[in-house]
Design an enzyme around this catalytic site. Structure first.
Site, PDB file in Angstrom:
ATOM      1  N   ASP A   1      46.931  35.944  39.344  1.00 49.14           N
ATOM      2  CA  ASP A   1      45.893  36.102  38.591  1.00 49.14           C
ATOM      3  C   ASP A   1      45.409  36.339  39.560  1.00 49.14           C
ATOM      4  O   ASP A   1      46.044  37.972  39.661  1.00 49.14           O
ATOM      5  CB  ASP A   1      45.904  34.130  39.945  1.00 49.14           C
ATOM      6  CG  ASP A   1      46.061  34.513  41.376  1.00 49.14           C
ATOM      7  OD1 ASP A   1      46.455  35.118  41.483  1.00 49.14           O
ATOM      8  OD2 ASP A   1      46.087  33.952  41.242  1.00 49.14           O
ATOM      9  N   ASP A   2      44.293  36.741  39.707  1.00 44.81           N
ATOM     10  CA  ASP A   2      43.870  37.615  39.947  1.00 44.81           C
ATOM     11  C   ASP A   2      43.039  38.317  41.520  1.00 44.81           C
ATOM     12  O   ASP A   2      41.779  38.558  42.311  1.00 44.81           O
ATOM     13  CB  ASP A   2      41.825  37.732  39.253  1.00 44.81           C
ATOM     14  CG  ASP A   2      42.020  37.898  38.364  1.00 44.81           C
ATOM     15  OD1 ASP A   2      42.308  38.661  37.375  1.00 44.81           O
ATOM     16  OD2 ASP A   2      41.203  36.998  37.297  1.00 44.81           O
TER      17      ASP A   2
END
Ligand code: WTA
Length: 695
Positions: A565-566
């Protein structure tokens, strides 16, 4: 927050039998070396170690593992019975859980209805068992020669005095207390004092800036903030009280006022007279706490009462308040500690993590002390006064278990073997690693040079959310593969799923999920149960989604490959790219920013920021510095970008979504792997970015 379609690295993964190879390629991006040959590389435990280990063979592990997943309630009840409970649980209701969002509200409960107290189990219980005179905490200061220690009996006195003070100023069960302290003994003391009276502590790492601290104060509205005036870290002095002062001013503007700031005077860093002071609010710890009685009644709490809140980064700008409760967390951290490090009562244990992170909660304070272990707390920097400091400390205290992060291993490795070999290190028995995947060359150096090829390495994969270890090689039980966290802990059922959320068996790679709850799991995000469900349980219905990519090799070993994910992992610290972006865009001359992680030799990942300036503002070195300073001020020095890349524009889809995949390729200079750029709103942007790469 994120749906499966947003998950990154999808393009690098494959679910065919050759999947492991593909994931290795992903690893190569992250770790800078290929794992292709590592899969067959076994490091056998020494027979001597295995013979006296708590779990001495793979068969023994497998038997226990089988029991733990077939009858989790029975398995954990037997373990829980080894601890002190004021009231026992109902044997028919050991665990109640729903982690499947399609079946309603996500809910996890272990031992609900039972009453206990983790401070009692970590301190009083050890004294009752006859270990009052055993050292609970050894403390080593920043300067060599500066040290101290507390036995369990002395620790109890100190904890009780603070607990009594807290009660007297009106801190009650369930109230939040913010702790912003460096690694002084007062930090674990403060955590335990809160636990003793049922208050919910929220430790904020003392490297966070005033704004980050304010954000956390505003979110959990503590009755009191506990801090110290200043601390020395290596050659630097950090004025913590000044940071707290600005945070309190900031939170007051948001209508959250804190009545008391209890300040420990740390004379080796700063004198009392030099400390800025607000009468009526600020109180010196040393003036009040020692006057309180050394006995303090325990607040018996429900197993499901909250123990602490710890804020961590996610894929949006706002940090998440991860909430852990008492009973399950207690038995989980204690049990994982015991087996992961093959803990024996004679061990001297040192974990280099700061109590401001989850590792310091579970494996500096609670897990070890609940086992009655002697724990070393180190205030300073591991390379001060030189790169031999860690091994100097190991020899000084005869440390037997040394637990650290790959980033430290890599930075010490760069300094050369000489700093290590100068010290004997013969007390060392078990090594540990946490925070990010440990690359095989760092693993080998840690094993061969630091551990003289004698000490198994417990590479522990876990998260703030999991409370304790999830995947790790139990030392002595089986052959290790350098770079693999190996197998799940008891009761943990990992599943690797594809982007549709379908579990894949055997040798494969994909997204790492967990199938059932475990006692140490977090129960919610403070004040935002919906975000809890959306982030962790909605991406793949029926599973807890970890946010990590993972592969399983032909022998069933798990290999973690980093966040999907980020979130980026800088020196083992979790940082949300959105947090850094929002700090950058708060700069008056920044119009837009996009942040990605990029491979970094020592930190694992570095922070790489693409910045678009306000129309007409020229690029300059000064501006670059001022952008970096903005991030330091808003988050903390550890989140400062390593690179600012001027960006006249950012690659966006026609619907305006930033194509981070392309930015990651530009950041890592993999310019021939940019892929299809024809769907961009303005494909010309890419060439402009490449042209500015080294400006
Ligand atoms: C990463 C730290 C590979 C992972 C305890 C996870 C690891 C994130 C390991 C959690 C490991 C931690 N091998 N990756 N041994 N340990 N990670 O919440 O990406 O600060 O999701 O908890 O660190 O970071 P957190």
């Amino acid at each position: 927050e994120l749906g499966p379609s947003d998950l990154r690295h999808v393009e690098s993964m494959s679910h065919t039998p050759s999947g492991a190879g593909k994931i290795n390629k992903l690893n190569a991006v992250i770790l800078g070396e290929s794992l292709a040959s590592e899969e067959n590389d076994l490091v056998m435990p020494s027979p001597g170690f295995s013979q006296s280990a708590l779990i001495s063979s793979q068969e023994q592990y497998e038997k226990m593992y089988k029991k733990s997943v077939e009858d989790p309630a029975g398995f954990w009840s037997v373990i829980a019975s080894e601890f002190y409970w004021e009231e026992k649980w109902n044997p028919n209701e050991v665990c109640k859980e729903n982690i499947d969002v399609t079946n309603g509200r996500v809910n996890i409960e272990w031992f609900k209805g039972a009453k206990t107290n983790i401070c009692y189990n970590a301190v009083d219980r050890n004294i009752s068992a006859g270990n009052g005179d055993k050292v609970a905490i050894y403390w080593e200061g920043n300067e060599p020669g500066q040290d101290g220690q507390l036995t369990f009996a002395q620790l109890l006195d100190r904890v009780c005095q603070l607990a009594n003070y807290l009660k007297q100023v009106g801190v009650n069960k369930g109230d939040a207390v913010i702790i912003y302290l460096p690694m002084l003994m007062e930090l674990p003391i403060a955590m335990l004092a809160c636990a003793r009276i049922g208050a919910v502590h929220s430790v904020v790492f003392a490297g966070f800036s005033a704004e980050s601290l304010a954000q956390r104060i505003i979110d959990c509205k503590p009755k009191i903030v506990i801090t110290c005036n200043a601390v020395r870290r290596g050659p630097k002095v950090i004025f913590l009280k000044d940071i707290v002062d600005s945070a309190l001013t900031e939170s007051a503007k948001n209508n959250v006022s804190v009545d008391i700031c209890l300040t420990y005077e740390n004379p080796s860093a700063m004198k009392r007279e030099e400390t800025k002071w607000q009468d009526g609010r600020d109180v010196w710890w040393q003036d009040v706490v020692p006057n309180f009685p050394t006995k303090c009644d325990i607040e018996w709490v429900d197993a499901e009462d909250p123990l602490f809140l710890l804020y961590t980064s996610g894929s949006t700008g706002k940090p998440k308040g991860v909430l852990h409760t008492t009973g399950g967390y207690m038995i989980y951290t204690a049990t994982t500690f015991k087996y992961a490090f093959d803990y024996k009562p004679s061990d001297i244990y040192w974990c280099t993590a700061d109590c401001g992170w989850i590792t310091g909660h579970s494996y500096v304070t609670y897990g070890p002390l609940v086992n009655g272990a002697s724990v070393l707390v180190f205030e300073g920097a591991p390379n001060y006064p030189d790169a031999g400091r860690c091994w100097d400390i190991v020899d000084k205290y005869k440390v037997t278990i040394f637990y650290t992060a790959p980033t430290l291993v890599r930075s010490l490795m760069r300094e050369g073997d000489e700093f290590v070999k100068r010290y004997s290190r013969k007390s060392l028995r078990v090594l540990g690693s946490v925070g990010e995947p440990i690359n095989p060359s760092a693993w080998r150096w840690f094993f061969n040079v630091v551990g003289d090829s004698r000490c198994p390495i417990s590479d522990t994969w876990w998260q703030t959310e999991t409370g304790g270890f999830m995947i790790l090689p139990i030392p002595g039980a089986w052959p290790q593969k350098p770079g693999s966290a190996t197998f799940p802990f008891f009761g943990v059922q990992p599943a690797i799923v594809d982007e549709k959320g379908k579990e894949i068996e055997g040798e494969c790679s994909g997204y790492l999920c967990i199938k059932k709850s475990w006692p140490g799991a977090f129960r919610t995000l403070y004040g935002d149960h919906e975000r809890y469900e959306t982030t962790y349980f909605k991406p793949f219905a029926g599973y807890y989604f970890t946010g990590d990519g993972c592969s399983r090799d032909k022998d069933g070993y798990y290999w973690l490959t980093g966040r999907v994910d980020d979130v980026i992992n800088v020196s083992g610290h979790r940082i949300g790219t959105a947090e850094v972006e929002s700090a950058l865009v708060s700069h008056p001359q920044c119009a837009e920013a996009a942040v990605v992680g990029v491979e970094h030799e020592v930190k694992g990942q570095g922070i790489y920021a693409f910045v678009t300036l306000v129309e007409g503002v020229p690029y300059s070195e000064e501006l670059r510095k001022s952008l970096i300073l903005t991030v330091r001020n808003q988050i903390g020095a550890f989140a400062a970008p390593d690179k600012i890349h001027w960006a006249p524009g950012l690659p966006k889809t026609r619907s305006g979504k930033i194509m981070r995949r392309i930015l990651r390729k530009i950041a890592s200079r993999q310019l021939n792997e940019l892929g299809d750029t024809s769907t961009l709103a303005d494909p010309g942007v890419v060439d402009q970015l490449i042209a500015l790469a080294d400006c």
